[in-house]
Design an enzyme around this catalytic site. Structure first.
Site, PDB file in Angstrom:
ATOM      1  N   CYS A 135      -3.972   7.849 -12.714  1.00 28.95           N
ATOM      2  CA  CYS A 135      -3.570   7.673 -11.353  1.00 28.95           C
ATOM      3  C   CYS A 135      -2.708   6.287 -11.394  1.00 28.95           C
ATOM      4  O   CYS A 135      -2.693   5.744 -12.622  1.00 28.95           O
ATOM      5  CB  CYS A 135      -4.802   7.563 -10.186  1.00 28.95           C
ATOM      6  SG  CYS A 135      -4.510   7.348  -8.647  1.00 28.95           S
TER       7      CYS A 135
ATOM      8  N   TRP B 221      -3.693   9.616   5.379  1.00 29.63           N
ATOM      9  CA  TRP B 221      -4.146   8.399   5.099  1.00 29.63           C
ATOM     10  C   TRP B 221      -3.772   7.391   6.385  1.00 29.63           C
ATOM     11  O   TRP B 221      -3.930   6.153   6.126  1.00 29.63           O
ATOM     12  CB  TRP B 221      -3.689   7.940   3.890  1.00 29.63           C
ATOM     13  CG  TRP B 221      -4.378   8.794   2.979  1.00 29.63           C
ATOM     14  CD1 TRP B 221      -5.466   9.713   2.858  1.00 29.63           C
ATOM     15  CD2 TRP B 221      -4.395   8.684   1.292  1.00 29.63           C
ATOM     16  NE1 TRP B 221      -5.908  10.118   1.567  1.00 29.63           N
ATOM     17  CE2 TRP B 221      -5.218   9.576   0.926  1.00 29.63           C
ATOM     18  CE3 TRP B 221      -3.599   7.819   0.357  1.00 29.63           C
ATOM     19  CZ2 TRP B 221      -5.434   9.444  -0.679  1.00 29.63           C
ATOM     20  CZ3 TRP B 221      -3.695   7.750  -0.878  1.00 29.63           C
ATOM     21  CH2 TRP B 221      -4.531   8.758  -1.312  1.00 29.63           C
TER      22      TRP B 221
ATOM     23  N   GLU C 291      -5.634  13.921 -11.358  1.00 34.15           N
ATOM     24  CA  GLU C 291      -6.704  13.161 -11.826  1.00 34.15           C
ATOM     25  C   GLU C 291      -7.748  14.076 -12.254  1.00 34.15           C
ATOM     26  O   GLU C 291      -8.347  14.985 -11.720  1.00 34.15           O
ATOM     27  CB  GLU C 291      -7.532  12.202 -10.648  1.00 34.15           C
ATOM     28  CG  GLU C 291      -6.556  11.129 -10.013  1.00 34.15           C
ATOM     29  CD  GLU C 291      -7.225  10.426  -8.959  1.00 34.15           C
ATOM     30  OE1 GLU C 291      -8.308   9.703  -9.473  1.00 34.15           O
ATOM     31  OE2 GLU C 291      -6.998  10.454  -7.771  1.00 34.15           O
TER      32      GLU C 291
ATOM     33  N   ARG D 280     -12.702  -0.883  -2.886  1.00 33.29           N
ATOM     34  CA  ARG D 280     -11.555  -0.432  -2.702  1.00 33.29           C
ATOM     35  C   ARG D 280     -11.380  -0.179  -1.337  1.00 33.29           C
ATOM     36  O   ARG D 280     -11.741   0.887  -0.891  1.00 33.29           O
ATOM     37  CB  ARG D 280     -10.968   0.743  -3.466  1.00 33.29           C
ATOM     38  CG  ARG D 280      -9.710   1.367  -3.052  1.00 33.29           C
ATOM     39  CD  ARG D 280      -8.530   0.293  -3.356  1.00 33.29           C
ATOM     40  NE  ARG D 280      -7.335   1.497  -3.127  1.00 33.29           N
ATOM     41  CZ  ARG D 280      -6.150   0.677  -2.869  1.00 33.29           C
ATOM     42  NH1 ARG D 280      -5.936  -0.496  -2.553  1.00 33.29           N
ATOM     43  NH2 ARG D 280      -5.105   1.533  -2.751  1.00 33.29           N
TER      44      ARG D 280
ATOM     45  N   ASP E 111       4.175  11.783  -3.974  1.00 33.27           N
ATOM     46  CA  ASP E 111       2.734  11.915  -4.141  1.00 33.27           C
ATOM     47  C   ASP E 111       2.182  12.798  -2.934  1.00 33.27           C
ATOM     48  O   ASP E 111       2.269  12.269  -1.817  1.00 33.27           O
ATOM     49  CB  ASP E 111       1.995  10.528  -4.269  1.00 33.27           C
ATOM     50  CG  ASP E 111       2.609   9.785  -5.852  1.00 33.27           C
ATOM     51  OD1 ASP E 111       2.922  10.630  -6.604  1.00 33.27           O
ATOM     52  OD2 ASP E 111       2.171   8.817  -5.878  1.00 33.27           O
TER      53      ASP E 111
ATOM     54  N   ASP F  97       0.796  -1.114   0.046  1.00 28.38           N
ATOM     55  CA  ASP F  97       0.106  -0.043   0.078  1.00 28.38           C
ATOM     56  C   ASP F  97       0.800   1.344   0.070  1.00 28.38           C
ATOM     57  O   ASP F  97       1.960   1.114   0.641  1.00 28.38           O
ATOM     58  CB  ASP F  97      -0.897   0.025   1.396  1.00 28.38           C
ATOM     59  CG  ASP F  97      -1.657   1.342   1.215  1.00 28.38           C
ATOM     60  OD1 ASP F  97      -2.901   1.492   0.585  1.00 28.38           O
ATOM     61  OD2 ASP F  97      -1.292   2.047   2.108  1.00 28.38           O
TER      62      ASP F  97
ATOM     63  N   HIS G 133      -9.815   4.231 -12.555  1.00 35.73           N
ATOM     64  CA  HIS G 133     -10.791   3.523 -11.672  1.00 35.73           C
ATOM     65  C   HIS G 133     -11.875   2.690 -12.372  1.00 35.73           C
ATOM     66  O   HIS G 133     -12.676   2.044 -11.505  1.00 35.73           O
ATOM     67  CB  HIS G 133     -11.339   4.563 -10.545  1.00 35.73           C
ATOM     68  CG  HIS G 133     -10.645   5.546  -9.916  1.00 35.73           C
ATOM     69  ND1 HIS G 133     -10.091   6.602 -10.445  1.00 35.73           N
ATOM     70  CD2 HIS G 133      -9.888   5.564  -8.819  1.00 35.73           C
ATOM     71  CE1 HIS G 133      -9.194   7.171  -9.522  1.00 35.73           C
ATOM     72  NE2 HIS G 133      -9.105   6.328  -8.485  1.00 35.73           N
TER      73      HIS G 133
ATOM     74  N   CYS H  23      -5.023  13.814  -6.331  1.00 34.87           N
ATOM     75  CA  CYS H  23      -6.422  13.169  -6.527  1.00 34.87           C
ATOM     76  C   CYS H  23      -7.198  14.431  -6.755  1.00 34.87           C
ATOM     77  O   CYS H  23      -7.164  15.253  -6.824  1.00 34.87           O
ATOM     78  CB  CYS H  23      -6.877  12.544  -5.293  1.00 34.87           C
ATOM     79  SG  CYS H  23      -6.277  10.929  -5.009  1.00 34.87           S
TER      80      CYS H  23
END
Length: 766
Positions: free
Chosen positions: A737, A572, A676, A526, A610, A500, A705, A654
């Site tokens: 992405c 996150w 994105e 997801r 990122d 991850d 996606h 994102c």
């Protein structure tokens, strides 16, 4: 009278990710819709049973979803874009096509746009609204699940998204005229809410939870007339309405909210405890019941029950017991299901945490104590909590002195590259020798079953480190050779070694702990397993140099090192609550700064750091923005500024609305940013043209996606559209992405079309 307790929503994924497995099996044609319905029913029943078993008064229903709760409302209200109709799809397949697109059996439709749900890492599917929408109530999901729960023996409180938030969170569809305001559709939508809520009342529902999360935004004041209109009409026919807010404070919106004809008001006291006094004062002259969001729906730390009880007691003293409900601050959707699934955490670590099911128990204990209960079990739980909190506070009092001193020693000079972008760009052109419209990817390539199986074997000790390394080398070489074959320009190693994008780094940094089964939904099927920051963060040694260097040794083309930025790692993860997010972010930035410098020393010529979550972390109230943006941008710059001019820095973002924070995006000073943008009708790029973004930019030319493969012509058309907004010499061609969740077949076809389109662009715009 007693103080009631409430949970605003429960994780919908199942304790063992049953919903993910079932949904993906349905997509693959391995199970039927009836099978999917049965799995869903089992997960819902388990949730109702376990929450009720903790002693909670108001158990939620209706908030379960196979993909997204906002998408559920769109399907129920017939807000289905025309491109999904007439395709011969079942209602369920139309629903999933809206969420993820579909390219099978002669059907080829892209997914709808997704956006972050306020300042969380959850994504919702954006309703597409215009005067052409034929609003009608296709089904009453809240009623169906209330009835389902009732038949199973559980009295529940239905949950729905309120009409104002639903419209405001939507977007103008392509057929809407310029200047169209989605809120203008309230007169057409409101009759559906009247129908929905009338049916709930007829079914015997006493209370209904109506979520209006936009009430914590500055913009909500613009809709006070619509709020008054809607709730005046709904109050006449609905069960008792609990108007629910979360993630922030009401502030000036309280003035009109306190006048609304609702039976109850929920406020978030985990995020904004200081609002209690003003809210209590505003509703005291009314009959409104107050729901106190005391137990966090956003983190995994055990609640300090004594502190929560003391805060709640103020409301009880002011309003009396029968006007107070103790609740979670928001839905528990954003937390893992249960701590009981964790077997590898130490006893000390486990004692710090509380997941969704445990939080339901905390709510019940607080309510019980406030009610004056003599239940010995509740008293014992309160005493045990006091001991746990004291131990955690003792742990928090210790710190890594070297890390703290290093943060204190940060200077302004450490935040800046040696020269401005125009100078750096010339150095990078010579060093990298990339063509016009250079092509690259965002970093990850498909994580196949084989990769996951070998990683699992390593974890279980079934393969040695040496055997694992050989496997990873072969995977990296395959990815490099593929990129050479399709003629990508700036390569990546594919990240086969990474589980991850946040967890991988957390496992290589001091200060984190990890779980086995603490999954949280990000979007659709997801799920992510956020690391937990428990102490000061530092880097014991290089984290990515080994594999990036190996990949570079395989090719003469430049290789891009891949890191996750400090703000995203923070946002996150489940962060600490005893020190500021700014301190945690800067600790992470210093660790990453060391890694960036080591990568350049190892011969890596471009490094992507990122920050997909930088916009997501923006406070919901504008008055709080400047402080956050200052330390967030400084953290990125601290991580990336220690390299030479010839090293090209990249960053990725994102789905975001950049207009409001454009100066901060510019201040990041990344040499290249990718965003994105494929599902946003290019509106995200308007700010870049309006404000004149000066560095290189790669807006995603296709949506990763979705499993559908974009044609070469689609990407050509995308490039043409982009060139109306981005200067030729600054445009980079890349997907939306990372490709981790995609299959190899669609990845190969999509990237081949991408590179063909880039060659066409070079010839056309030479």
């Amino acid at each position: 009278m007693v103080v009631a307790s409430s949970v605003l929503g429960f994780p919908r994924i199942g304790a063992n990710r049953e919903i993910k497995k079932a949904v993906e099996a349905y997509w693959a044609g391995k199970i039927s819709s009836d099978d999917l319905t049965k799995v869903s029913a089992d997960v819902k029943k388990t949730s109702w049973s376990t929450v009720k078993g903790k002693g909670v008064t108001f158990v939620p229903s209706g908030e379960f979803s196979l993909y997204d709760h906002v998408l559920d409302h769109s399907a129920a209200f017939n807000v289905v874009p025309p491109r999904y109709a007439g395709q011969g799809l079942s209602d369920l397949d139309i629903y999933f096509a809206m969420g993820r697109g579909r390219q099978a059996d002669g059907v080829d439709v892209p997914a709808s746009e997704m956006k972050k749900w306020f300042d969380s890492n959850y994504h919702y599917v954006v309703p597409e609204l215009s005067d052409a929408v034929d609003f009608k109530l296709n089904f009453n999901k809240a009623l169906a699940e209330y009835t389902e729960a009732d038949k199973a023996g559980f009295q529940t409180r239905p949950v729905i998204l309120g009409p104002i938030s639903y419209l405001v969170l939507g977007k103008a569809a392509r057929d809407a005229p310029a200047g169209f305001q989605t809120i203008s559709l309230l007169p057409k939508l409101l009759p559906l809410y009247v129908q929905l809520l009338s049916q709930l009342k007829q079914a015997g529902v006493e209370w209904v939870q109506v979520d209006e999360p936009i009430l914590v935004l500055d913009s909500a004041v613009n809709f006070q007339t619509q709020f008054a209109q809607a709730y005046t009409e709904l109050e006449k026919i609905a069960p008792k309405i609990l108007l629910t807010t979360y993630f922030g404070r009401l502030d000036n919106n309280l003035t009109f909210v306190a006048k609304l004809p609702v039976a109850g008001l929920h406020i978030d006291l985990d995020r904004e405890p200081q609002q209690l006094e003003s809210v209590v004062a505003a509703i005291k002259p009314t009959n409104i019941v107050i729901s106190l969001g005391l137990v966090s729906g956003r983190n995994i730390w055990k609640t300090d029950l004594s502190a929560a009880i003391a805060l709640a007691q103020k409301a009880v003293d002011a309003l009396t017991v029968d006007r107070v409900i103790v609740a979670t601050s928001s839905s528990l959707l954003h937390t893992p299901v249960t701590l009981s699934s964790e077997k590898k955490l130490t006893a000390e670590e486990k004692d710090w945490f509380s997941f969704a099911l445990e939080k339901a128990g905390e709510v019940a204990v607080i309510a019980s104590v406030l009610s004056g209960s003599q239940d010995s079990g509740m008293s014992a739980a309160l005493e045990a909590n006091k001991v746990s909190i004291a131990k955690r506070r003792e742990f928090e009092s210790s710190s890594d002195d070297a890390v703290r001193k290093r943060v204190a020693a940060i200077t302004p000079e450490m935040l800046h590259r040696k020269n401005p972008f125009p100078v750096r760009r010339e150095a990078q052109k010579k060093h990298l020798n990339l063509p016009k419209f250079p092509t690259t990817t965002i970093g990850s390539f498909p994580q196949t079953k084989e990769i996951r199986a070998v990683r699992a074997k390593l974890t279980k000790g079934q393969v040695t480190e040496a055997e694992y390394d050989e496997f990873i080398k072969k995977e990296i070489e395959m990815v490099v050779r593929f990129q050479e074959k399709v003629e990508l320009d700036l390569l990546v190693h594919g990240e086969p070694e990474r589980n991850d994008m946040v967890q991988y780094f957390g496992e290589r940094l001091k200060g984190f702990v990890f779980t086995e089964n603490a999954w949280v939904q990000s979007y659709g099927s997801r799920y992510v397993r956020p690391p937990i920051i428990v102490s000061d963060v530092s880097r014991p040694g290089p984290m990515t140099v080994k594999w990036s260097s190996y990949a570079q040794s395989l090719t003469k083309k430049p290789m891009k090192g891949m890191l996750t930025g400090p703000v995203t790692i923070l946002n996150w993860s489940f962060p600490r609550v005893d020190v500021s997010r700014e301190i945690q972010s800067k600790q992470l930035a210093l660790a990453l700064r060391d890694e960036v410098i080591d990568l350049e020393k190892a011969g890596i010529q471009a490094i992507q750091v990122d920050e997909p979550a930088i916009r997501e972390g923006l406070p919901l109230r504008r008055v709080d923005w400047d402080n956050y943006l200052t330390w967030a941008v400084d953290s990125f710059k601290l991580a990336t500024a220690g390299v030479t001019d010839s090293l090209q820095t990249h960053s990725h973002f994102c789905y975001s609305d950049f207009n409001d924070i454009f100066p901060s995006i510019q201040r990041l000073d990344a040499d290249v940013i990718s965003i994105e943008a494929s599902k946003s009708d290019l509106k995200l790029l308007s700010a870049f043209k309006e404000f004149g973004y000066s560095n290189e930019i790669g807006p995603g030319v296709y949506d990763i996606h979705s499993p559908r493969v974009p044609s070469e012509q689609e990407i050509k058309d995308r490039i043409k559209a982009l060139l109306a907004l981005v200067p030729e010499h600054l445009l980079v061609i890349n997907p939306d992405c990372g490709l981790k969740t995609r299959a190899w077949k669609e990845t190969e076809a999509s990237l081949l079309n991408l590179t063909k389109a880039a060659k066409w662009a070079r010839a056309t715009y030479a």
